[in-house]
Scaffold this motif. Structure first.
Motif, PDB file in Angstrom:
ATOM      1  N   GLN A 188      10.614  50.663   2.880  1.00  0.00           N
ATOM      2  CA  GLN A 188      10.263  49.665   1.835  1.00  0.00           C
ATOM      3  C   GLN A 188      11.157  49.533   0.531  1.00  0.00           C
ATOM      4  O   GLN A 188      10.950  49.725  -0.511  1.00  0.00           O
ATOM      5  N   GLU A 189      12.538  49.170   1.080  1.00  0.00           N
ATOM      6  CA  GLU A 189      13.573  48.983  -0.296  1.00  0.00           C
ATOM      7  C   GLU A 189      14.570  48.092   0.345  1.00  0.00           C
ATOM      8  O   GLU A 189      14.685  47.814   1.622  1.00  0.00           O
ATOM      9  N   LEU A 190      15.054  47.400  -0.530  1.00  0.00           N
ATOM     10  CA  LEU A 190      16.131  46.340  -0.244  1.00  0.00           C
ATOM     11  C   LEU A 190      17.579  47.391  -0.547  1.00  0.00           C
ATOM     12  O   LEU A 190      17.882  48.292  -1.512  1.00  0.00           O
ATOM     13  N   ARG A 191      18.432  47.179   0.413  1.00  0.00           N
ATOM     14  CA  ARG A 191      19.633  48.003   0.473  1.00  0.00           C
ATOM     15  C   ARG A 191      21.034  46.719   0.334  1.00  0.00           C
ATOM     16  O   ARG A 191      21.104  46.198   1.190  1.00  0.00           O
ATOM     17  N   GLN A 192      21.760  46.905  -0.718  1.00  0.00           N
ATOM     18  CA  GLN A 192      22.615  45.817  -1.105  1.00  0.00           C
ATOM     19  C   GLN A 192      24.015  46.100  -0.355  1.00  0.00           C
ATOM     20  O   GLN A 192      24.491  47.117  -0.103  1.00  0.00           O
ATOM     21  N   ILE A 193      24.462  44.923   0.585  1.00  0.00           N
ATOM     22  CA  ILE A 193      25.505  44.924   1.524  1.00  0.00           C
ATOM     23  C   ILE A 193      26.801  44.182   0.942  1.00  0.00           C
ATOM     24  O   ILE A 193      27.747  44.415   1.274  1.00  0.00           O
ATOM     25  N   ARG A 194      26.560  43.113   0.067  1.00  0.00           N
ATOM     26  CA  ARG A 194      27.569  42.529  -0.359  1.00  0.00           C
ATOM     27  C   ARG A 194      27.170  42.009  -1.803  1.00  0.00           C
ATOM     28  O   ARG A 194      25.958  41.571  -2.047  1.00  0.00           O
ATOM     29  N   PHE A 195      28.337  42.072  -2.677  1.00  0.00           N
ATOM     30  CA  PHE A 195      27.894  41.460  -4.328  1.00  0.00           C
ATOM     31  C   PHE A 195      28.589  40.113  -4.224  1.00  0.00           C
ATOM     32  O   PHE A 195      29.940  39.946  -4.398  1.00  0.00           O
ATOM     33  N   LYS A 196      27.611  39.260  -4.582  1.00  0.00           N
ATOM     34  CA  LYS A 196      28.347  38.044  -4.847  1.00  0.00           C
ATOM     35  C   LYS A 196      27.131  36.889  -4.880  1.00  0.00           C
ATOM     36  O   LYS A 196      25.912  37.148  -4.554  1.00  0.00           O
ATOM     37  N   ASN A 197      27.475  35.693  -5.520  1.00  0.00           N
ATOM     38  CA  ASN A 197      26.536  34.673  -5.579  1.00  0.00           C
ATOM     39  C   ASN A 197      26.807  33.637  -4.518  1.00  0.00           C
ATOM     40  O   ASN A 197      28.162  33.198  -4.575  1.00  0.00           O
ATOM     41  N   PHE A 198      26.005  33.517  -3.477  1.00  0.00           N
ATOM     42  CA  PHE A 198      26.192  32.602  -2.437  1.00  0.00           C
ATOM     43  C   PHE A 198      25.894  31.174  -2.364  1.00  0.00           C
ATOM     44  O   PHE A 198      25.792  30.539  -1.368  1.00  0.00           O
ATOM     45  N   ARG A 199      25.636  30.564  -3.678  1.00  0.00           N
ATOM     46  CA  ARG A 199      24.816  29.335  -3.693  1.00  0.00           C
ATOM     47  C   ARG A 199      25.783  28.370  -2.852  1.00  0.00           C
ATOM     48  O   ARG A 199      25.179  27.574  -1.972  1.00  0.00           O
ATOM     49  N   GLN A 200      26.802  28.057  -2.964  1.00  0.00           N
ATOM     50  CA  GLN A 200      27.692  27.107  -2.322  1.00  0.00           C
ATOM     51  C   GLN A 200      27.927  27.553  -0.837  1.00  0.00           C
ATOM     52  O   GLN A 200      27.832  26.420  -0.078  1.00  0.00           O
ATOM     53  N   GLU A 201      28.147  28.333  -0.672  1.00  0.00           N
ATOM     54  CA  GLU A 201      28.142  29.118   0.976  1.00  0.00           C
ATOM     55  C   GLU A 201      27.086  28.643   1.541  1.00  0.00           C
ATOM     56  O   GLU A 201      27.008  28.374   2.545  1.00  0.00           O
ATOM     57  N   LEU A 202      25.640  28.961   0.942  1.00  0.00           N
ATOM     58  CA  LEU A 202      24.572  29.028   1.484  1.00  0.00           C
ATOM     59  C   LEU A 202      24.266  27.219   1.760  1.00  0.00           C
ATOM     60  O   LEU A 202      23.723  26.957   2.674  1.00  0.00           O
ATOM     61  N   HIS A 203      24.587  26.434   0.886  1.00  0.00           N
ATOM     62  CA  HIS A 203      24.840  25.062   1.055  1.00  0.00           C
ATOM     63  C   HIS A 203      25.211  24.591   2.223  1.00  0.00           C
ATOM     64  O   HIS A 203      24.790  23.863   2.935  1.00  0.00           O
ATOM     65  N   TYR A 204      26.418  25.168   2.307  1.00  0.00           N
ATOM     66  CA  TYR A 204      27.458  24.890   3.640  1.00  0.00           C
ATOM     67  C   TYR A 204      26.830  25.462   4.783  1.00  0.00           C
ATOM     68  O   TYR A 204      26.632  24.598   5.829  1.00  0.00           O
ATOM     69  N   LEU A 205      26.138  26.737   4.768  1.00  0.00           N
ATOM     70  CA  LEU A 205      25.776  27.346   6.029  1.00  0.00           C
ATOM     71  C   LEU A 205      24.457  26.659   6.494  1.00  0.00           C
ATOM     72  O   LEU A 205      24.233  26.644   7.574  1.00  0.00           O
ATOM     73  N   CYS A 206      23.829  25.919   5.501  1.00  0.00           N
ATOM     74  CA  CYS A 206      22.538  25.234   5.926  1.00  0.00           C
ATOM     75  C   CYS A 206      22.716  23.923   6.218  1.00  0.00           C
ATOM     76  O   CYS A 206      21.946  22.997   6.187  1.00  0.00           O
ATOM     77  N   LEU A 207      24.122  23.431   6.725  1.00  0.00           N
ATOM     78  CA  LEU A 207      24.373  22.249   7.126  1.00  0.00           C
ATOM     79  C   LEU A 207      24.377  21.220   6.083  1.00  0.00           C
ATOM     80  O   LEU A 207      23.919  20.115   6.248  1.00  0.00           O
TER      81      LEU A 207
END
Length: 510
Positions: free
Chosen positions: A401-420
């Motif tokens: 029951q924990e979150l483990r960070q694997i990458r530090f970044k704000n992904f908003r623009q990339e996520l816009h692209y990834l979601c077509l």
């Protein structure tokens, strides 16, 4: 030429990926003259109207009480929840979400013979909220045979069967529709599980069965439709049924097919479905590996990473599931987000209801609901706007029951692209990614595992849907994304095949 060292499941997954270079060719427009009707009609058979039993008032007559439980079970699972007028035929929304509003699933009921329902086959008619008894005969023994006499069928009298009509989704999504069909059915399984808790049933999920026998039993056209799951219903209010079910695996393996021909586009979906069928008359031996099946630790534990506890208090679903039933019926997929932040407490609550079912026993939920194999599913979360936690990509460890960070970044623009290019990806506060090591999964269950993975991912997605609505958040699933680029951008290991995305955010009302 197909790579003969590759299973048909892996071949299908690779063939149906979206790529930036080819996505435009897949969006050439739809032939609206061929749009499928999302309702199946039976012209013969006795109809049982379930609408009189939707009242919130509890009837006093025992038989009326049983009708009410069955009516509300089906209504909360797959019933109509809204009618939207259009220039043509109205659009009907259902309790379970479906990609493109195409609703490929059908719901059947098989009765062994009860005080309410004579033996035989029934189809649930969502448009009229009724059951059509289209085959009047004893068929329970054939159902048992097709499921290799699964113990859950011994003391029960009713079983839900979910099927899929492939063209309903393939009309729009072509061969990739197979993924969406099983995600959609997974949403339905999530509703069935929770609706059973509301109405005092215990569903037992069966995914390993003889496909051809069940298709024949329901008089399906196997080139157009097929049985997806079998769900015996234990009636918890009947002492004759309230017994422990002897454990039997609900997921059985199919062969791994590596010798397959060149398959044309448009033919891949039906070919793959037949390849995932179990045809043998003898029950396949389930995978057994004590060191693998019940791992005591979460898969990814990255050294020196930021770790955030997600332990929290359960969501309160009200007395006798009052809030849960209302939430199921008012659930809608969000069309736009404001971009405003979520809170860490909200994210914790969403994850808690989805993964920590053992903490909801005191509210009357099943503490160990049936999935096929959650040990194969991994969860990653792209955090763009959650107050109290840094932006970046996190692995969710459900046991710890924990979150483990694997990458530090704000992904908003990339996520816009990834979601077509969907704004939902850009404006969401968080996106939850369900993934699986496909090669490892195929080794465990054969090519049929592709069904199990997407059914489980959809089931988890539906619990996220309902928790978000209960918390007055926006939520929407996304089954279309640039597969390979997700792993690359978020830092998810290459072995993890992306199954499903669930976006979460503050809803923008339009």
């Amino acid at each position: 030429m197909p790579n003969l060292s590759t299973s048909i499941a892996t071949h299908y997954h690779e063939r149906t990926k979206y790529h930036p270079q080819t996505i435009a060719a897949k969006n050439q427009g739809l032939d609206w003259s061929k749009q499928p009707v999302p309702f199946k009609e039976y012209k013969i058979g006795q109809s049982y109207d379930l609408t009189p039993y939707l009242s919130e008032t509890s009837p006093t007559a025992p038989q009326a009480q049983e009708w009410q439980r069955l009516s509300r079970l089906l209504g909360c699972s797959y019933g109509l929840t809204a009618k939207i007028p259009t220039m043509g035929n109205p659009v009907y929304l259902r309790a379970a979400p479906s990609a493109g509003g195409l609703y490929p699933a059908e719901v059947y009921l098989i009765s062994k013979g009860t005080a309410l329902l004579p033996p035989g086959l029934y189809n649930y008619q969502a448009q009229t909220h009724s059951l059509v008894h289209f085959w009047d005969d004893e068929v329970w023994s054939k159902l048992q045979q097709a499921c290799w006499f699964h113990s859950a069928l011994e003391n029960t009298e009713l079983a839900i069967i979910t099927t899929a009509i492939f063209y309903r989704s393939a009309w729009r999504y072509e061969d990739r529709a197979y993924r969406r069909i099983f995600l959609d059915t997974g949403h339905l399984l999530g509703n069935i599980e929770l609706a059973c808790s509301i109405n005092h049933y215990r569903p037992h999920l069966i995914g390993g069965f003889q496909d051809h026998l069940l298709n024949k039993l329901l008089y399906l056209e196997p080139e157009k439709e097929g049985v997806i799951t079998v769900i015996p219903l234990t009636d918890l209010l009947k002492q004759t049924q309230d017994k422990l079910v002897t454990y039997q695996p609900n997921a059985l393996p199919s062969p791994i097919q590596r010798d397959y021909p060149l398959i044309d586009d448009g033919e891949l979906l039906p070919y793959f479905h037949q390849a995932t069928a179990i045809q043998t008359a003898e029950s396949p031996q389930p995978f057994t590996n004590s060191s693998d099946t019940q791992s005591l630790e979460d898969k990814y534990n990255f050294p020196f990473c930021l770790k955030v506890s997600t332990k929290t208090f359960p969501i309160d679903w009200g007395k006798e599931f009052y809030d849960l039933e209302k939430t199921i019926l008012r659930r809608r997929s969000t069309r736009a987000y404001t971009g405003a932040n979520l809170t860490l407490d909200e994210l914790k609550s969403l994850l808690h209801f989805t993964y920590q079912s053992q903490d909801y026993l005191s509210q009357g939920f099943d503490p160990i609901p049936d999935y096929f194999d959650l040990s194969l599913i991994e969860t990653f979360i792209a955090v763009s706007g959650v107050q109290g936690i840094d932006t970046g990509c996190y692995y969710y460890a459900p046991k710890a029951q924990e979150l483990r960070q694997i990458r530090f970044k704000n992904f908003r623009q990339e996520l816009h692209y990834l979601c077509l290019g969907q704004e939902l990806g850009r404006d969401a506060g968080a996106i939850i990614f369900h993934t699986a090591d496909l090669q490892k999964a195929v080794e465990k269950y054969g090519d049929r595992v592709y069904r199990y993975l997407h059914l489980d991912a959809g089931h988890l997605g539906q619990r996220l849907n309902l928790a978000a609505i209960q918390l007055n958040l926006g939520v929407s699933g996304i089954g279309g994304f640039f597969d390979d680029q997700v792993n690359e951008v978020l830092g998810i290991p290459d072995a993890e095949a992306v199954l499903y995305l669930t976006t979460l955010g503050r809803p923008r009302y339009q």
